[in-house]
Write an enzyme that holds these catalytic residues in place. Structure first.
Site, PDB file in Angstrom:
ATOM      1  N   SER A   1      -8.452  -2.683  -3.084  1.00  0.00           N
ATOM      2  CA  SER A   1      -9.321  -1.630  -3.053  1.00  0.00           C
ATOM      3  C   SER A   1     -10.638  -2.122  -4.365  1.00  0.00           C
ATOM      4  O   SER A   1     -11.860  -1.682  -4.248  1.00  0.00           O
ATOM      5  CB  SER A   1      -8.363  -0.699  -2.901  1.00  0.00           C
ATOM      6  OG  SER A   1      -7.990  -0.516  -1.616  1.00  0.00           O
TER       7      SER A   1
ATOM      8  N   TYR B   1      -3.956  -1.594   7.744  1.00  0.00           N
ATOM      9  CA  TYR B   1      -4.990  -2.671   7.712  1.00  0.00           C
ATOM     10  C   TYR B   1      -4.872  -2.720   9.441  1.00  0.00           C
ATOM     11  O   TYR B   1      -4.315  -2.317  10.120  1.00  0.00           O
ATOM     12  CB  TYR B   1      -4.342  -4.204   7.429  1.00  0.00           C
ATOM     13  CG  TYR B   1      -4.155  -4.031   5.896  1.00  0.00           C
ATOM     14  CD1 TYR B   1      -5.368  -4.483   5.279  1.00  0.00           C
ATOM     15  CD2 TYR B   1      -3.053  -3.988   5.143  1.00  0.00           C
ATOM     16  CE1 TYR B   1      -5.378  -4.263   3.481  1.00  0.00           C
ATOM     17  CE2 TYR B   1      -3.100  -4.484   4.081  1.00  0.00           C
ATOM     18  CZ  TYR B   1      -4.295  -3.880   3.343  1.00  0.00           C
ATOM     19  OH  TYR B   1      -4.174  -4.744   1.920  1.00  0.00           O
TER      20      TYR B   1
ATOM     21  N   GLN C   1      -1.237   2.198  -6.321  1.00  0.00           N
ATOM     22  CA  GLN C   1      -2.574   2.726  -5.886  1.00  0.00           C
ATOM     23  C   GLN C   1      -3.087   2.044  -7.908  1.00  0.00           C
ATOM     24  O   GLN C   1      -4.117   1.496  -7.104  1.00  0.00           O
ATOM     25  CB  GLN C   1      -2.889   3.611  -6.118  1.00  0.00           C
ATOM     26  CG  GLN C   1      -2.579   4.149  -4.393  1.00  0.00           C
ATOM     27  CD  GLN C   1      -3.028   6.314  -3.920  1.00  0.00           C
ATOM     28  OE1 GLN C   1      -3.546   6.029  -4.599  1.00  0.00           O
ATOM     29  NE2 GLN C   1      -2.390   5.621  -2.777  1.00  0.00           N
TER      30      GLN C   1
ATOM     31  N   ASP D   1      -3.741  -1.328  -6.996  1.00  0.00           N
ATOM     32  CA  ASP D   1      -4.162  -1.768  -5.863  1.00  0.00           C
ATOM     33  C   ASP D   1      -5.585  -3.165  -5.913  1.00  0.00           C
ATOM     34  O   ASP D   1      -7.027  -1.903  -6.018  1.00  0.00           O
ATOM     35  CB  ASP D   1      -5.365  -0.888  -5.074  1.00  0.00           C
ATOM     36  CG  ASP D   1      -5.410  -1.037  -3.522  1.00  0.00           C
ATOM     37  OD1 ASP D   1      -5.802  -2.911  -3.278  1.00  0.00           O
ATOM     38  OD2 ASP D   1      -5.839  -0.479  -2.809  1.00  0.00           O
TER      39      ASP D   1
ATOM     40  N   ARG E   1       1.129  -1.507   0.182  1.00  0.00           N
ATOM     41  CA  ARG E   1      -0.202   0.451  -0.218  1.00  0.00           C
ATOM     42  C   ARG E   1       0.931   1.044   0.320  1.00  0.00           C
ATOM     43  O   ARG E   1       0.945   2.115   0.561  1.00  0.00           O
ATOM     44  CB  ARG E   1      -0.739  -0.088   1.437  1.00  0.00           C
ATOM     45  CG  ARG E   1      -1.821  -0.876   0.546  1.00  0.00           C
ATOM     46  CD  ARG E   1      -3.002  -1.062   1.750  1.00  0.00           C
ATOM     47  NE  ARG E   1      -4.400  -1.220   1.329  1.00  0.00           N
ATOM     48  CZ  ARG E   1      -4.711  -1.745   1.462  1.00  0.00           C
ATOM     49  NH1 ARG E   1      -5.724  -1.519   2.797  1.00  0.00           N
ATOM     50  NH2 ARG E   1      -6.508  -2.215   0.782  1.00  0.00           N
TER      51      ARG E   1
HETATM   52  P1  NAD Z   1      -9.977  -4.631   4.913  1.00  0.00           P
HETATM   53  O1  NAD Z   1     -10.745  -5.231   3.518  1.00  0.00           O
HETATM   54  O2  NAD Z   1      -8.323  -5.458   5.253  1.00  0.00           O
HETATM   55  O3  NAD Z   1     -10.752  -3.849   6.482  1.00  0.00           O
HETATM   56  C1  NAD Z   1     -12.030  -3.827   6.034  1.00  0.00           C
HETATM   57  C2  NAD Z   1     -12.023  -2.815   7.352  1.00  0.00           C
HETATM   58  O4  NAD Z   1     -12.834  -3.496   8.122  1.00  0.00           O
HETATM   59  C3  NAD Z   1     -10.925  -1.848   7.668  1.00  0.00           C
HETATM   60  O5  NAD Z   1     -10.993  -0.210   7.988  1.00  0.00           O
HETATM   61  C4  NAD Z   1     -11.214  -2.575   9.064  1.00  0.00           C
HETATM   62  O6  NAD Z   1      -9.794  -1.788  10.396  1.00  0.00           O
HETATM   63  C5  NAD Z   1     -12.228  -3.303  10.069  1.00  0.00           C
HETATM   64  N1  NAD Z   1     -11.831  -3.895  11.016  1.00  0.00           N
HETATM   65  C6  NAD Z   1     -11.655  -4.832  10.974  1.00  0.00           C
HETATM   66  N2  NAD Z   1     -11.620  -5.192  12.435  1.00  0.00           N
HETATM   67  C7  NAD Z   1     -12.470  -4.510  12.801  1.00  0.00           C
HETATM   68  C8  NAD Z   1     -13.989  -4.436  14.013  1.00  0.00           C
HETATM   69  N3  NAD Z   1     -13.334  -5.485  14.971  1.00  0.00           N
HETATM   70  N4  NAD Z   1     -14.679  -3.767  14.106  1.00  0.00           N
HETATM   71  C9  NAD Z   1     -15.035  -3.138  12.812  1.00  0.00           C
HETATM   72  N5  NAD Z   1     -14.146  -3.145  12.144  1.00  0.00           N
HETATM   73  C10 NAD Z   1     -13.000  -3.548  12.097  1.00  0.00           C
HETATM   74  O7  NAD Z   1      -9.409  -2.773   4.896  1.00  0.00           O
HETATM   75  P2  NAD Z   1      -9.380  -2.134   3.177  1.00  0.00           P
HETATM   76  O8  NAD Z   1     -10.550  -2.052   2.418  1.00  0.00           O
HETATM   77  O9  NAD Z   1      -8.382  -3.049   2.157  1.00  0.00           O
HETATM   78  O10 NAD Z   1      -8.616  -0.571   3.947  1.00  0.00           O
HETATM   79  C11 NAD Z   1      -7.942  -0.572   4.945  1.00  0.00           C
HETATM   80  C12 NAD Z   1      -7.435   0.854   4.821  1.00  0.00           C
HETATM   81  O11 NAD Z   1      -6.158   0.825   3.601  1.00  0.00           O
HETATM   82  C13 NAD Z   1      -8.338   2.054   4.560  1.00  0.00           C
HETATM   83  O12 NAD Z   1      -8.232   3.246   5.294  1.00  0.00           O
HETATM   84  C14 NAD Z   1      -8.424   2.119   3.782  1.00  0.00           C
HETATM   85  O13 NAD Z   1      -8.845   3.156   2.928  1.00  0.00           O
HETATM   86  C15 NAD Z   1      -6.894   2.187   3.072  1.00  0.00           C
HETATM   87  N6  NAD Z   1      -6.486   1.760   1.795  1.00  0.00           N
HETATM   88  C16 NAD Z   1      -5.159   2.506   1.919  1.00  0.00           C
HETATM   89  C17 NAD Z   1      -4.436   2.281   0.038  1.00  0.00           C
HETATM   90  C18 NAD Z   1      -3.314   2.796  -0.349  1.00  0.00           C
HETATM   91  O14 NAD Z   1      -2.595   4.033   0.514  1.00  0.00           O
HETATM   92  N7  NAD Z   1      -2.270   2.606  -1.317  1.00  0.00           N
HETATM   93  C19 NAD Z   1      -5.167   1.337  -0.670  1.00  0.00           C
HETATM   94  C20 NAD Z   1      -6.373   0.840  -0.153  1.00  0.00           C
HETATM   95  C21 NAD Z   1      -7.337   0.830   0.375  1.00  0.00           C
END
Ligand code: NAD
Length: 379
Positions: free
Chosen positions: A130, A226, A124, A127, A119
């Protein structure tokens, strides 16, 4: 070098790893593109469209290609057909697919798992997790809306006023944010919760309410953004505190994941009992075991009058755009590996090293190697 695009063979998989519009990009990079007959048909991309863009059609893509782009992990049969020393890029489900990863190493395939894309901002466009979460988050809301025996928006009609549906979203990563946006566009009142406090602002910027629970979430996020796994005690407290939000909701969409672990159980039987009959839960974590204790992955069940959907592979239900997005992800990654029409692997680059799982007969990803040697089940 020849890039091969096989037709996906996993039952129910309708996506394809390359769409016709991206063929010219690969040709410009001095690659040839062979598309297996009918590879894109189910996603809405006909053989003739690939031909028009300069690809060739082939009855079989594995044996001819030096580079194979796939959506789903290859079967053992497909791995046998891969050429020794070839490059494979696709979702490999590396945490649940130990025998497949071992077979890829034995076949001396250089295999990249799209799940392990780092990430970092440079990555990006690659990804794919996402991109696919965007599709799932959107589709989850449509599923819920079509099964809820109520309207989503508030309506003022001659037949009276209809109150808007209340949607509670648990886990606000990419899928959760897309679900919030979609539910808001349909006119629902939306609340959301995540253990990562950083998402509060994002939730509010979409017009939803961030639910504050009195839980200690200082240590909720790892370096790459994450969620980190929490203790049983934490999850128990979280369940208790979410009870009233569940009871008030018509729809609960749950997306909470912790990479490499079973999805945390956040909705117990007791919480389902507390919901109104006719309410709908869409458990987007079903493939990782589910966030609801009553979810049956791939099935829909009614428990205590509540419909619980455990959809698997939602992106495949919107194969046109899911393929378009995924194809952009894998093509951007592939072009990073190509210099003057040849594969050039800079193993010091985290963008290349991160997703690399097998190379020159070895499993090179440390997390997978450790799991396999510790006997942690990976199948
Ligand atoms: P994910 O699919 O791994 O998880 C989904 C969500 O579940 C996450 O937001 C996580 O915090 C949440 N979660 C885990 N345990 C939980 C609990 N007990 N109760 C409530 N929620 C819980 O996550 P994702 O969609 O891949 O994204 C994670 C983060 O990474 C986001 O902030 C996203 O914006 C960020 N992100 C960054 C990049 C980058 O920098 N290139 C790319 C994609 C996503």
């Amino acid at each position: 070098m020849i890039v091969g695009i096989p037709k996906e063979t996993v039952p129910g998989e309708r996506r394809v790893a390359l769409v016709p519009d991206l063929v010219p990009k690969l040709i410009q990079a001095h690659l040839e593109v062979y598309v297996e007959l009918g590879a894109g048909t189910e996603a809405g991309y006909l053989d003739s469209s690939y031909l028009d863009k300069g690809a060739r059609l082939a009855p079989e893509a594995f044996g001819v290609a030096e580079i194979v782009l796939k959506v789903q992990p290859p079967s053992f049969e497909e791995i046998e057909k891969l050429r020794e020393g070839s490059v494979l890029i696709g979702f490999l489900q590396p945490y649940n697919n130990g025998p497949g990863i071992v077979a890829l190493a034995e076949r001396k395939v250089t295999a990249f798992a799209m799940e392990f894309m780092p990430r970092i901002s440079r990555a990006q466009p690659m990804d794919a997790l996402s991109a696919m979460s965007t599709v799932s988050g959107y589709k989850a809301v449509l599923l819920a809306a079509s099964r809820l025996p109520k309207f989503f928006p508030m309506l003022m009609t001659a037949a009276g006023t209809v109150t808007p549906a209340r949607v509670f979203i648990i886990g606000v990563g990419v899928a959760g944010l897309q679900a919030i946006g979609t539910a808001k566009r349909l006119g629902a009142v939306v609340e959301a919760y995540d253990t990562r406090p950083a998402v509060k602002e994002q939730v509010e910027s979409l017009g939803a309410k961030f639910v504050e629970l009195a839980l200690d979430t200082k240590d909720a996020e790892d370096k790459s953004g994450y969620a980190k796994g929490q203790s049983e005690e934490f999850y128990k407290k979280q369940q208790e505190m979410m009870l009233k939000y569940m009871a008030a909701a018509d729809v609960v969409i749950t997306t909470a994941l912790v990479p490499g672990q079973r999805a945390p159980i956040l909705i117990t039987e007791q919480m389902v009992r507390g919901m109104r009959p006719g309410s709908v839960i869409v458990d987007l974590a079903a493939e990782q075991g589910g966030n609801c204790a009553l979810t049956e992955p791939g099935e829909e069940v009614v428990r205590f009058g509540v419909l619980i959907l455990g959809p698997v592979n939602l992106p495949s239900t919107m194969p046109f755009h899911a393929s378009q997005m995924y194809a952009r992800n894998v093509t951007s990654f592939l072009l990073q590996l190509i210099k003057e029409g040849k594969i050039h692997l800079d193993l010091n680059d985290e963008l290349i090293r991160g997703p690399l799982v097998t190379h020159q007969g070895e499993i090179v990803n440390e997390a997978i190697k450790t799991r396999l040697s510790a006997g942690i089940p990976v199948s």
